[in-house]
Write an enzyme that holds these catalytic residues in place. Structure first.
Site, PDB file in Angstrom:
ATOM      1  N   LYS A  83       0.857  -1.188   0.000  1.00 26.85           N
ATOM      2  CA  LYS A  83       0.000   0.000   0.000  1.00 26.85           C
ATOM      3  C   LYS A  83       0.894   1.239   0.000  1.00 26.85           C
ATOM      4  CE  LYS A  83      -4.310   1.051   2.350  1.00 26.85           C
ATOM      5  NZ  LYS A  83      -4.997   0.895   3.626  1.00 26.85           N
TER       6      LYS A  83
HETATM    7  C1  E4P Z   1      -8.238   1.293   3.913  1.00 25.93           C
HETATM    8  O1  E4P Z   1      -7.535   0.939   3.016  1.00 25.93           O
HETATM    9  C2  E4P Z   1      -8.181   2.650   4.493  1.00 25.93           C
HETATM   10  O2  E4P Z   1      -6.950   2.859   5.112  1.00 25.93           O
HETATM   11  C3  E4P Z   1      -9.320   2.802   5.461  1.00 25.93           C
HETATM   12  O3  E4P Z   1     -10.502   2.352   4.820  1.00 25.93           O
HETATM   13  C4  E4P Z   1      -9.485   4.206   6.000  1.00 25.93           C
HETATM   14  O4  E4P Z   1     -10.659   4.237   6.756  1.00 25.93           O
HETATM   15  P1  E4P Z   1     -11.010   5.420   7.789  1.00 25.93           P
HETATM   16  O5  E4P Z   1     -11.255   6.671   7.006  1.00 25.93           O
HETATM   17  O6  E4P Z   1     -12.232   4.936   8.493  1.00 25.93           O
HETATM   18  O7  E4P Z   1      -9.820   5.545   8.699  1.00 25.93           O
END
Ligand code: E4P
Length: 215
Positions: A83
């Site tokens: 990522k």
């Molecule tokens: C996933 O890949 C993201 O990091 C995550 O969905 C972020 O979610 P949030 O906005 O609830 O922290």
């Protein structure tokens, strides 16, 4: 449509996997900090439970650092998806990692132009953060729809991974627009299952079953 679980909590991951609800897992540094384990150990543990794409995020913000961390994360398990934040150095790293056969998830996407460039760089997944846009009184699902349309217009292979999902309606909207994946917290998985009419109906069946004559 694929569903990933958005957590690093191994108990939640086991539960969702046992239900057949999920195809993969996304984590981020905030989620991993709650898990309280070193990153590589936590990701390896998740890979033992779920046979599907597992996103693990780099912490470096320069291309050389992202490449070093990304290659290292990719050695944990063949299912690891690196990522990478949507910044210029991140896109350069994505291009290189893709050429090495390493899968990537470009994260922190908040505009369709960013998503277009992530696809050009060869990202495996793009993660628009719909809930965080909603938090700013902008409709995050509009962004997700724009990205789906742009990718379809030009047959990009990058998959739209709707992230920062807050509630079941996000999930249903993502499915209706044809997003490839939605990553959702465990709480939303339980909300997707729950319906009061199911509970009422089941309670009535069990009550009526008491009147059935025994053998
Ligand atoms: C996933 O890949 C993201 O990091 C995550 O969905 C972020 O979610 P949030 O906005 O609830 O922290």
């Amino acid at each position: 449509m694929k569903i990933f679980i958005d957590t690093a909590d191994i108990g939640e991951i086991r539960e969702a996997w046992a239900m057949g609800a999920i195809d993969g897992v996304t984590t981020n540094p905030s989620l991993l900090s709650k898990a309280g384990k070193p990153i590589k150990k936590a990701i390896a543990e998740i890979c033992e439970v779920v046979d599907g794409p597992i996103s693990a995020e780099v912490l470096a913000t320069d291309t050389a650092g992202i490449l070093k961390e990304g290659r290292d994360l990719a050695t944990i398990h063949p299912n690891v998806v690196v990522k990478v934040p949507l910044i210029p150095d991140g896109l350069k790293a994505v291009r290189q990692l893709t050429s090495e056969g390493i899968k990537t998830n470009v994260t922190l996407c908040f505009s369709p132009s960013q998503a277009l460039l992530a696809a050009k760089a060869g990202a495996t997944y793009i993660s628009p953060f719909v809930g965080r846009l909603d938090d700013l009184s902008e409709d995050g699902m509009v962004l997700a729809q724009q990205i789906v349309t742009i990718y379809e217009n030009y047959a990009f292979e990058t998959q739209v991974l709707v992230a920062s999902v807050r509630h079941p309606l996000h999930m249903v909207q993502a499915a209706l627009m044809g997003a490839h994946v939605a990553t959702i917290p465990f709480k939303v998985i339980t909300q997707l299952i729950k319906h009061p009419m199911t509970d009422l109906g089941l309670a009535r069946f069990l009550e009526d079953a008491k009147q059935i004559p025994k053998d």
